[in-house]
Design an enzyme around this catalytic site. Structure first.
Site: not given
Ligand code: FAD
Length: 394
Positions: A76, A205, A297, A301, A389
């Site tokens: 995009h 948006y 969100p 980011k 962005y």
């Molecule tokens: C509705 C929504 C829309 C979003 N839209 C965007 C977007 O458009 N663009 C964008 O960049 N970001 C977006 N985000 C944010 C993005 O999804 C997160 O920032 C991203 O998932 C972060 O990745 P992570 O691996 O750090 O954490 P997570 O994806 O939360 O992964 C953490 C993992 O650790 C595991 N875990 C937790 N506790 C334990 C434990 N005690 N022991 C072992 N494992 C554990 C969990 O089960 C999980 O699998 C959005 C989030 C939401 C909720």
């Protein structure tokens, strides 16, 4: 799977941060084990982010997991901001030397990384219960967990806390060692996923008196829509009909008429929060991704920040193992936080610009009007939005 005893890096969490870190380390010949609380299917079923910065896409490509993303992802070059009954396109590419974003679901990124990890024959313990970390302030950190009813102890050089906002790593840091900066917004996002063509070729948006809305997508046949709702709202209280009616009310007439509705595949509510825990290193424990920070969100980011953190952390760990240098490890927290705070600022700004909060008085509303009018007319304002962005440099 054999009982683990020792690895170089123990990674807690198999979200995008943990999986990508695992891949980058494996690629560099560094041994690592991932412990994940949930099942593989559960991790893959969580519908979350969908917008990748070009820099994130490049990191995934360099990690050898960018093939399907480049084939199936949608590039995009602009977004629409809708307010006052009209839509205003913000060109992302013109002011950024041709950059854009790639629409590719977080579930797809996760699937690609999981497939690659399996091909690498790198171990992940899914459904690891009662994960507990200790000793990271000493020479040899330790991770204990229960898997298939058996207790395990895993010794390692470093622990990577990639376990998201509700994980175990950040709370394991001694009290008082963390500085927390937080803002919880008085609203949430109700998201709906469905197999219908997106209402527009680019994201829209929407700022509306009834609340924010976002028309997003995952593919040419799969749409993702969001409505600003009350914080803690129950998604089951929203029938599909109620969702579509409310969305149409918030869209301009032309867009509302073009909207193709259909049965939802998934509906969920996400809270709106800004959060940063500093620093991101405690001895031999490193936090990355949502474990250390959250953005609302609106600026798309969160996933991109997780990828950026892991890029810095992998570089630092590889430097340590290949050159026996601590320089990268020592710089990790400061380097990551500088970029994180830029994304926090942008995400807060986008959120404040586009949402109606119950405590927003007339003065703040008029400022929103003025800021939106300025954005619609000023190339400089549009360039600032575009630059943030598509993602600031890594
Ligand atoms: C509705 C929504 C829309 C979003 N839209 C965007 C977007 O458009 N663009 C964008 O960049 N970001 C977006 N985000 C944010 C993005 O999804 C997160 O920032 C991203 O998932 C972060 O990745 P992570 O691996 O750090 O954490 P997570 O994806 O939360 O992964 C953490 C993992 O650790 C595991 N875990 C937790 N506790 C334990 C434990 N005690 N022991 C072992 N494992 C554990 C969990 O089960 C999980 O699998 C959005 C989030 C939401 C909720």
């Amino acid at each position: 799977m054999t009982r683990p005893a020792r690895t170089q890096v123990a990674i807690i969490g198999s979200g995008p941060a943990g999986l990508l870190l695992g891949r980058l380390l494996t690629q560099a010949g560094i041994d690592n084990i991932i412990l994940e609380r949930r099942s593989k299917d559960h991790v893959l079923s969580r519908i979350r982010a969908g917008v990748l910065e070009e820099g994130s896409a490049r990191i995934l490509e360099d990690a050898g997991v960018g093939g399907r993303m480049r084939e199936e992802g949608l590039v995009h070059h602009g977004i629409d901001i809708a307010f006052g009954g009209g839509r205003h396109r913000i060109d992302l590419s013109g002011p950024t030397g041709g950059k854009g974003v790639i629409i590719y679901g977080q579930t797809e990124v996760t699937q690609d990384l999981m497939d690659r990890r399996e091909a690498d024959d790198a171990p992940t313990f899914y459904e690891a219960e009662d994960v507990a970390i200790s000793g990271f302030d000493r020479h040899m950190p330790e991770t204990r967990f229960i898997h298939e009813g058996r207790a395990h102890t895993l010794l390692c050089d470093f622990i990577a806390g990639c376990d998201g906002f509700h994980g175990v790593c950040r709370p394991s840091v001694p009290q008082g060692a963390l500085d927390i900066a937080e803002r919880v917004y008085p609203a949430g996002w109700l998201g709906l996923l469905c197999e219908t063509p997106p209402v527009s070729g680019e994201l829209i948006y929407v700022r509306h008196g009834r609340g924010f809305a976002l028309c997003s997508m995952r593919s040419p046949t799969r749409s993702r829509y969001y409505l600003q709702c009350a914080a803690g709202e129950d998604a089951t209280a929203w029938s599909d009909e109620r969702f579509w009616e409310e969305l149409k009310r918030r869209l301009d007439p032309e867009t509302a008429a073009a909207l193709v509705t259909g049965p939802s595949i998934e509906k969920s509510v996400a809270p709106l929060r800004s959060f940063v825990a500093e620093p991101m290193r405690f001895g031999r424990l490193f936090l990355a991704g949502d474990a250390a920070h959250i953005v609302p969100p609106t600026g798309a980011k969160g996933l991109n920040l997780a990828i950026g953190d892991v890029h810095y952390l992998a570089e630092a760990l590889i430097e340590y193992y290949q050159e026996r240098s601590q320089r990268g490890l020592e710089a990790y927290s400061e380097r990551a936080l500088a970029r994180i705070w830029q994304a926090e600022r942008f995400s807060w700004w986008m959120t404040s610009l586009l949402h109606s909060f119950a405590d927003t008085g007339r003065f703040a509303q008029k400022l929103q009007d003025a800021e939106l009018a300025y954005l619609a007319d000023s190339r400089a304002a549009q360039a600032a939005l575009a630059e943030n962005y598509v993602g600031l440099p890594l």
